[in-house]
Design a protein around this motif. Structure first.
Motif, PDB file in Angstrom:
ATOM      1  N   GLN A 148       4.479   9.346  -1.860  1.00  0.00           N
ATOM      2  CA  GLN A 148       3.351   9.143  -0.865  1.00  0.00           C
ATOM      3  C   GLN A 148       2.334   8.360  -1.297  1.00  0.00           C
ATOM      4  OE1 GLN A 148       2.992  13.252   0.238  1.00  0.00           O
ATOM      5  NE2 GLN A 148       4.691  13.312   1.490  1.00  0.00           N
TER       6      GLN A 148
ATOM      7  N   HIS B 132      -1.363   7.236  -0.318  1.00  0.00           N
ATOM      8  CA  HIS B 132      -2.445   7.687   0.741  1.00  0.00           C
ATOM      9  C   HIS B 132      -3.678   6.488   0.747  1.00  0.00           C
ATOM     10  CE1 HIS B 132      -1.278  11.839   1.280  1.00  0.00           C
ATOM     11  NE2 HIS B 132      -0.703  11.895   0.246  1.00  0.00           N
TER      12      HIS B 132
ATOM     13  N   GLU C 263      -1.118   8.601   5.220  1.00  0.00           N
ATOM     14  CA  GLU C 263      -0.238   7.626   4.353  1.00  0.00           C
ATOM     15  C   GLU C 263       0.102   6.461   4.731  1.00  0.00           C
ATOM     16  OE1 GLU C 263       3.540   9.932   3.707  1.00  0.00           O
ATOM     17  OE2 GLU C 263       2.420  11.633   3.838  1.00  0.00           O
TER      18      GLU C 263
ATOM     19  N   ARG D 113       6.556   3.305   3.506  1.00  0.00           N
ATOM     20  CA  ARG D 113       7.158   2.714   2.483  1.00  0.00           C
ATOM     21  C   ARG D 113       8.161   1.873   3.029  1.00  0.00           C
ATOM     22  NH1 ARG D 113       6.574   8.333   1.093  1.00  0.00           N
ATOM     23  NH2 ARG D 113       8.578   8.570   2.065  1.00  0.00           N
TER      24      ARG D 113
END
Ligand code: MN
Length: 301
Positions: free
Chosen positions: A21, A23, A58, A61
């Motif tokens: 993750q 951030h 987040e 991706r």
């Protein structure tokens, strides 16, 4: 902790990494920015702790990396800082005689990016290196304080044209300083005397060295640099390359991996090369004609 610079909505964004993750730390940066480089801004503001960083939203991706830092005031590099590299280059002097050299900040490039070779008629080598980012301004540091000025560590490739031109010219072509993928804080990196640096080209291992074999270690080199020039927040300091440098060409893939620091990967292109306008080929430090074999390297140390 691990931090990175990534591209999101066509902007460079600094992130903190929690496993997979990422951030978004943009809210921690000052609204009135004094530089266009968010990593420099983040370092000036102070790296956040996990509780603060991991509470922020987040990013989606997969991540597309930007250069870890893009507009430091300078990139400082160590020449000949491993004995085995001094031997393979047949150099009489090492860092303790040569000091440091500067690379253009415009040469910084990203993890996953492309190194663009400029000339069709010159040799270009890879140099895998351990680098660090400066976390606060300082000059005339002693070794203990020097360590305190290091925000974290990362991987760096000091791409080099061989020949007699000045080092700063041979190493400053755009894209000649890939850096990243992450800034890893010193507490997570731990003991530097227990780390290995490895470099592969197209999967073939070229460099394999213990960081502990640096001639001038990290604290000594940063201390020395700070006696010459103020080290500014966000500056890049790269510590030099061990034996195993060799020529690279278009289509090659270069990978540098350092224990607990990360793995940096780039590709090389020869598109749009032109004849070199300077006449340094055949002079200057002489690189090895063939790759230095591992067994011989160990004997050089
Ligand atoms: Mn180098």
């Amino acid at each position: 902790m691990r931090f990175a610079s990534v591209i999101h909505d066509d902007q460079t964004v600094v992130v903190a990494l929690d496993g997979d993750q990422a951030h978004d730390l943009s809210d921690l940066l000052p609204t009135a920015r004094t530089t266009l480089d968010p990593m420099v801004e983040l370092l000036r503001a102070g790296l956040p702790d996990e509780a603060t960083a991991f509470a922020l939203p987040e990013l989606p991706r997969p991540l597309s990396y930007a250069p870890l830092v893009s507009q430091p005031s300078k990139v400082v590099a160590a020449p000949v800082n491993y004995r085995d590299h001094q031997v393979e280059m047949q150099q009489l002097g090492n860092v303790s005689a040569l000091g440091f050299f500067l690379k253009s900040p415009s040469s910084l490039a990203s993890h996953g990016g492309v190194v663009r070779l400029p000339y069709s008629d010159r040799r270009f080598d890879q140099e895998g290196e351990l680098a660090l980012l400066i976390g606060k301004d300082g000059r005339d540091l002693d070794p203990e304080r020097a360590i305190d000025h290091i925000a974290g560590y990362t991987c760096l490739i000091d791409m080099t044209m061989r020949g007699g031109e000045d080092r700063s010219t041979r190493k400053s072509f755009d894209t000649f300083t890939p850096i990243g993928p992450h800034l890893v804080t010193p507490d997570e990196v731990g003991d530097l005397s227990d780390m290995t640096l490895r470099t592969w080209v197209n999967g073939n291992l070229r460099q394999d060295a213990d960081i502990s074999t640096l001639i001038w270690g990290v604290a000594q080199f940063v201390t020395y640099v700070s006696s010459v020039t103020e080290l500014k927040t966000g500056d890049v300091v790269t510590t030099g390359t061990p034996a195993g440098v060799g020529a690279v060409a278009g289509g090659d893939a270069i990978t540098v991996s350092i224990d607990r620091v990360g793995t940096l990967e780039v590709s090389v292109t020869e598109e749009a090369t032109v004849p070199c306008p300077t006449g340094g080929a055949g002079s200057g430090p002489k690189p090895p004609d063939t790759l230095t074999p591992v067994r011989k390297r160990e004997a050089m140390r």
